[in-house]
Design an enzyme around this catalytic site. Structure first.
Site, PDB file in Angstrom:
ATOM      1  N   HIS A   1      45.419  30.229  43.586  1.00 55.82           N
ATOM      2  CA  HIS A   1      44.772  30.682  42.335  1.00 55.82           C
ATOM      3  C   HIS A   1      45.439  30.046  41.110  1.00 55.82           C
ATOM      4  CE1 HIS A   1      42.381  34.204  40.350  1.00 55.82           C
ATOM      5  NE2 HIS A   1      42.376  33.124  39.591  1.00 55.82           N
TER       6      HIS A   1
ATOM      7  N   GLU B   1      43.789  38.019  47.997  1.00 55.99           N
ATOM      8  CA  GLU B   1      44.960  37.304  47.469  1.00 55.99           C
ATOM      9  C   GLU B   1      45.939  38.283  46.817  1.00 55.99           C
ATOM     10  OE1 GLU B   1      42.457  34.814  44.836  1.00 55.99           O
ATOM     11  OE2 GLU B   1      43.663  35.608  43.203  1.00 55.99           O
TER      12      GLU B   1
ATOM     13  N   ARG C   1      35.971  33.535  42.276  1.00 60.10           N
ATOM     14  CA  ARG C   1      36.632  34.737  42.766  1.00 60.10           C
ATOM     15  C   ARG C   1      36.456  34.789  44.280  1.00 60.10           C
ATOM     16  NH1 ARG C   1      39.119  34.997  38.814  1.00 60.10           N
ATOM     17  NH2 ARG C   1      39.146  36.614  37.217  1.00 60.10           N
TER      18      ARG C   1
HETATM   19  C1  8YV Z   1      44.190  33.883  36.175  1.00 60.36           C
HETATM   20  C2  8YV Z   1      41.634  33.808  36.144  1.00 60.36           C
HETATM   21  O1  8YV Z   1      44.108  34.540  37.366  1.00 60.36           O
HETATM   22  O2  8YV Z   1      40.928  33.595  33.918  1.00 60.36           O
HETATM   23  C3  8YV Z   1      40.734  34.111  35.002  1.00 60.36           C
HETATM   24  O3  8YV Z   1      39.763  34.859  35.203  1.00 60.36           O
HETATM   25  O4  8YV Z   1      41.326  34.099  37.241  1.00 60.36           O
HETATM   26  C4  8YV Z   1      42.929  33.099  35.922  1.00 60.36           C
HETATM   27  O5  8YV Z   1      42.938  32.342  34.814  1.00 60.36           O
HETATM   28  C5  8YV Z   1      44.729  34.911  35.261  1.00 60.36           C
HETATM   29  O6  8YV Z   1      43.785  35.645  34.580  1.00 60.36           O
HETATM   30  C6  8YV Z   1      45.902  34.534  34.439  1.00 60.36           C
HETATM   31  O7  8YV Z   1      46.355  35.590  33.691  1.00 60.36           O
END
Ligand code: 8YV
Length: 318
Positions: free
Chosen positions: A282, A264, A235
């Protein structure tokens, strides 16, 4: 979207990918970001909302939860749930689920790709060939990744998947986390500073949230040193981005490869200008196969809730 009495009402707090939305529409009445798009309509509908559908980067705070008296579940399509106020949900007996496991391979693959991409200068090499610069001489030399020292900040499911892959590159692996993991043979260092001091690549793969905010700051970057590279696939909040920019400017570290950012999808102009930084938007879990698996799991958790079955993947803790 009109409500249907036989279908539970779900508030989506992020733009849901079609992979998830399509299966949801058959069983639920989905209100796409109604709380933001039409607060008046939302106020009328709020008492009927029984579920929230979110993604890994969504925010669900205590104020939103408080507006939804019938809320039963928050289903996150993502492994990270640092944007969800889990304590506020628990206080109301609202379940919170996420999608662990199914994205380990992809995020670990990307961590390796970022290290290789940075060490072997792939983005720069690509630009170099396209620009016709090769005819004027070779690309400056890159760095060898195989055999280098890898420090993992976090050794959960994804951290272990990265270590597994890095082992095949003969990397010398060490890690830090809140405490040493039993049964793990990699050396444990008690702090990110101590780990950075003996790493060539410091890979951040720890959950976000208040506990890890700015864990990687000036002291860690100083310890990583002028030959070191910071990689973040966790993150943006875990890295103090201002300190990182200072360190890149001063040559305190050699470079960075980043998939996540503090604000972001906005990425600071300073980061965008460094030649020694590799940037991706990301995309840790962004493959068709993995996003399908995440969507299926997020959907299955909703289905479990509304058919009285045990939830598949509730977030840990009680
Ligand atoms: C995606 C993520 O941003 O799983 C996570 O925590 O950061 C990523 O896989 C996202 O959640 C896709 O929906």
């Amino acid at each position: 979207m009109a409500s249907n009495l036989s279908k539970p009402d779900v508030l989506s707090v992020a733009k849901l990918p079609p992979l998830l939305l399509e299966s949801m529409l058959a069983h639920y009445t989905v209100h796409d970001r109604l709380h933001v798009n039409d607060p008046t309509a939302f106020a009328t509908l709020a008492p009927r909302i029984r579920a929230i559908a979110a993604t890994g980067d969504s925010k669900v705070d205590a104020a939103l939860i408080a507006q939804l008296p019938a809320l039963e579940i928050i289903s996150v399509m993502g492994v990270g749930y640092d944007g969800i106020d889990v304590a506020a949900a628990r206080a109301r007996r609202v379940a919170v689920t996420h999608t662990p496991g199914v994205l380990n391979d992809d995020v670990a693959d990307l961590a390796i790709a970022l290290m290789l991409g940075w060490a072997r200068q792939l983005p720069r090499a690509d630009r170099f060939v396209r620009a016709g610069a090769w005819e004027n001489g070779p690309l400056p030399l890159g760095r060898k990744l195989s055999g280098a020292r890898l420090g993992l900040v976090g050794l959960g499911r994804i951290g272990q998947a990265i270590a597994h892959r890095a082992g095949a590159f003969g990397m010398r692996i060490a890690y830090t986390s809140r405490s040493a993991k039993s049964g793990v043979l990699y050396p444990y260092l008690p702090s990110a500073v101590a780990l950075a001091a003996q790493s060539d690549y410091l890979v951040v793969i720890t959950p976000g949230g208040a506990e890890t905010r700015h864990l990687i700051g000036a002291a860690v970057l100083e310890a990583l040193g002028p030959q070191g590279c910071l990689v973040n696939v966790a993150r943006g909040s875990v890295v103090d981005e201002a300190a990182l920019i200072d360190a890149l400017r001063a040559g305190t570290i050699a470079g960075a490869a980043l998939d996540v950012f503090e604000s972001e999808p906005r990425v600071s102009q300073a980061l965008r200008e460094f030649e020694q930084v590799v940037l991706t938007p990301h995309i840790g879990s962004a493959t068709a196969q993995t996003r399908q698996a995440m969507a299926d799991l997020a959907f299955a958790n909703l289905q479990a809730q509304f058919s009285g079955q045990p939830l598949l993947t509730p977030v840990p803790g009680r």
